[in-house]
Design a protein around this motif. Sequence first.
Motif, PDB file in Angstrom:
ATOM      1  N   ARG A  51       0.785  -1.236   0.000  1.00 31.74           N
ATOM      2  CA  ARG A  51       0.000   0.000   0.000  1.00 31.74           C
ATOM      3  C   ARG A  51       0.816   1.286   0.000  1.00 31.74           C
ATOM      4  NH1 ARG A  51      -5.356  -0.719   0.889  1.00 31.74           N
ATOM      5  NH2 ARG A  51      -6.010  -2.746   1.652  1.00 31.74           N
ATOM      6  N   THR A  69      -2.046   3.822  -0.867  1.00 34.98           N
ATOM      7  CA  THR A  69      -3.137   3.383  -1.725  1.00 34.98           C
ATOM      8  C   THR A  69      -4.141   2.571  -0.926  1.00 34.98           C
ATOM      9  OG1 THR A  69      -1.572   3.248  -3.548  1.00 34.98           O
ATOM     10  CG2 THR A  69      -3.688   2.129  -3.848  1.00 34.98           C
ATOM     11  N   SER A  71      -8.514   1.037  -1.144  1.00 34.90           N
ATOM     12  CA  SER A  71      -9.679   0.870  -2.008  1.00 34.90           C
ATOM     13  C   SER A  71     -10.915   0.629  -1.164  1.00 34.90           C
ATOM     14  CB  SER A  71      -9.477  -0.299  -2.983  1.00 34.90           C
ATOM     15  OG  SER A  71      -9.317  -1.487  -2.264  1.00 34.90           O
TER      16      SER A  71
END
Length: 73
Positions: A51, A69, A71
């Motif tokens: 990540r 990152t 989601s």
Amino acid sequence: AGAVGAARSEGLSGAVVQVGKRLSQSAYVSYEHSLLGLESVVKLTYALSRRISVVARAGTDNAVDVFYTFSFD
């Protein structure tokens, strides 16, 4: 294996051509040059984890960025 592409980049104005090479599973180095010929950047992207990645740029646009990152499922 290297990569060649053309795309829009946030750091460079307008369309750019990018040539890059994966150095390892975690490291990718690339050279980006604007099609207008006014800007160019050497960029090193290093994945610290799945990540978190660090991107260092040198050239017309100098910077070091850390990206996280995530989601939504």
